[in-house]
Write an enzyme that holds these catalytic residues in place. Sequence first.
Site: not given
Length: 432
Positions: A238, A287-290, A326, A356-357, A385
């Site tokens: 986190g 548990e770091p990811g980012r 994101r 097309c959004e 991510y």
Amino acid sequence: MHDFRYVGKKLYCGGVSIESLVKQFGSPLYIYSQRTLAGHFQKLDRAMSPVDHLVCYAMKSNSNLSVIRTLANLGSGFDIVSGGELQRVIAAGGDARKCVFAGVGKTETEIEFALRRGVYSFNVESEPELQRINRVAARLKKVAPVAVRVNPNVDAHTHAKITTGTYENKFGIAFENIEGVYSRAAKLKNIRLRGLQMHIGSQLTAVSPFEQAVKKVSPLVAKLRDRYKLEFFSIGGGLGIVYQPALESGSAEWWKSAAAKNILTPDKYAARLLPLLKPLGMRILMEPGRFISGNAGILVTRIEYVKRTGKKNFLIVDAAMNDLIRPAFYDAYHEIVPLVRRGGTQISSDVVGPICESGDYFCKDRPLPKLGEGDHIALLSAGAYGSVMGSNYNTRSLPTEVLVNGNKAAVVRQHQPVQDIWANEKVAPWLK
Ligand code: LLP
């Protein structure tokens, strides 16, 4: 500390100009810095060195084999959330025995695979899961190492879609129920209670929610440690990163000044949490990811068209929400810079993809230099991510990925041939 910066007017990763990579490998293009990945891992690892600890990189943030291998070589463990991720760790040469297996929906097949491979721990999210793990372990004549995930009901003050530690969320077991769960789990023959785990959310930019959660859970973990001989306490991931200003935040000077500002650094994180964790005398897992992968990657894209309407200046680029979701999904901010720096007036622009959004945008009304067809821009802080959340929406191929180390660059994921997108599809026999 990261590796992306301007040298003169040109954007570089380490010793390699981004322009040269685009010439060689085309666009869109994900570029990762090995030096940044390693640097961020080591920064956190060092900050936590006063206690016995294991950093388990949350590979969901970026699971490219070269990213995993870089971290495995530094001794990292891995936070995995599927059997597929465990297979990736093994394929990359990582150690299954340093994997913690999280997630609310582990299937029997996944549990069996993880047991056979000898994962470090299952982070258990419910009592039915505990029963299931016990049953599978009994069938295999094994004992499953387990940590129960406690939901401490602490608000992480982050985006609603990435808050996990309150009772509004599907994650973990309520703080009040944990002791009961441990006493029932202790009676299960094929379960070994090894630790306690928590994770309150992602992209936290202040230490206080972590501190609040550790303070709340510490007395509980101490009690359980004594009762069941628990070895570890996992405080989850986190740690947030700086999305703005992303480029300056790469320098050593910036990190020094960050220490004085209201910015979350590993040193501040450790300084506030270690006094609470040390007295537990347990192994601390993270548990770091980012934090590790976020600022280690950028997504480069080419401007295909400039479209001016009465109100807006649209830069239509060749990357889209299928490459980096994101902004569309979380209203996330990614800094956008040209590969060749230029002065002059800034124009308020929307950078949009070809899908097309209306949600297919990377920024809205952002002052950007005057850019034209054929220019390239980089979306920064796209290492976490980004690619992993990519899809083939609109039958768009997943882009090439490149890893840079100093002056070297290598393709670490080839551009997906378009035919591969439908390779597993079939025309039903009655339609032939
Ligand atoms: N541990 C657990 C149990 C998690 O659920 C997560 C992330 C992590 C660790 C790693 O969190 P980190 O250190 O990376 O913040 N796709 C979203 C983020 C989703 C996070 C999911 N869980 C985004 O792009 O912001």
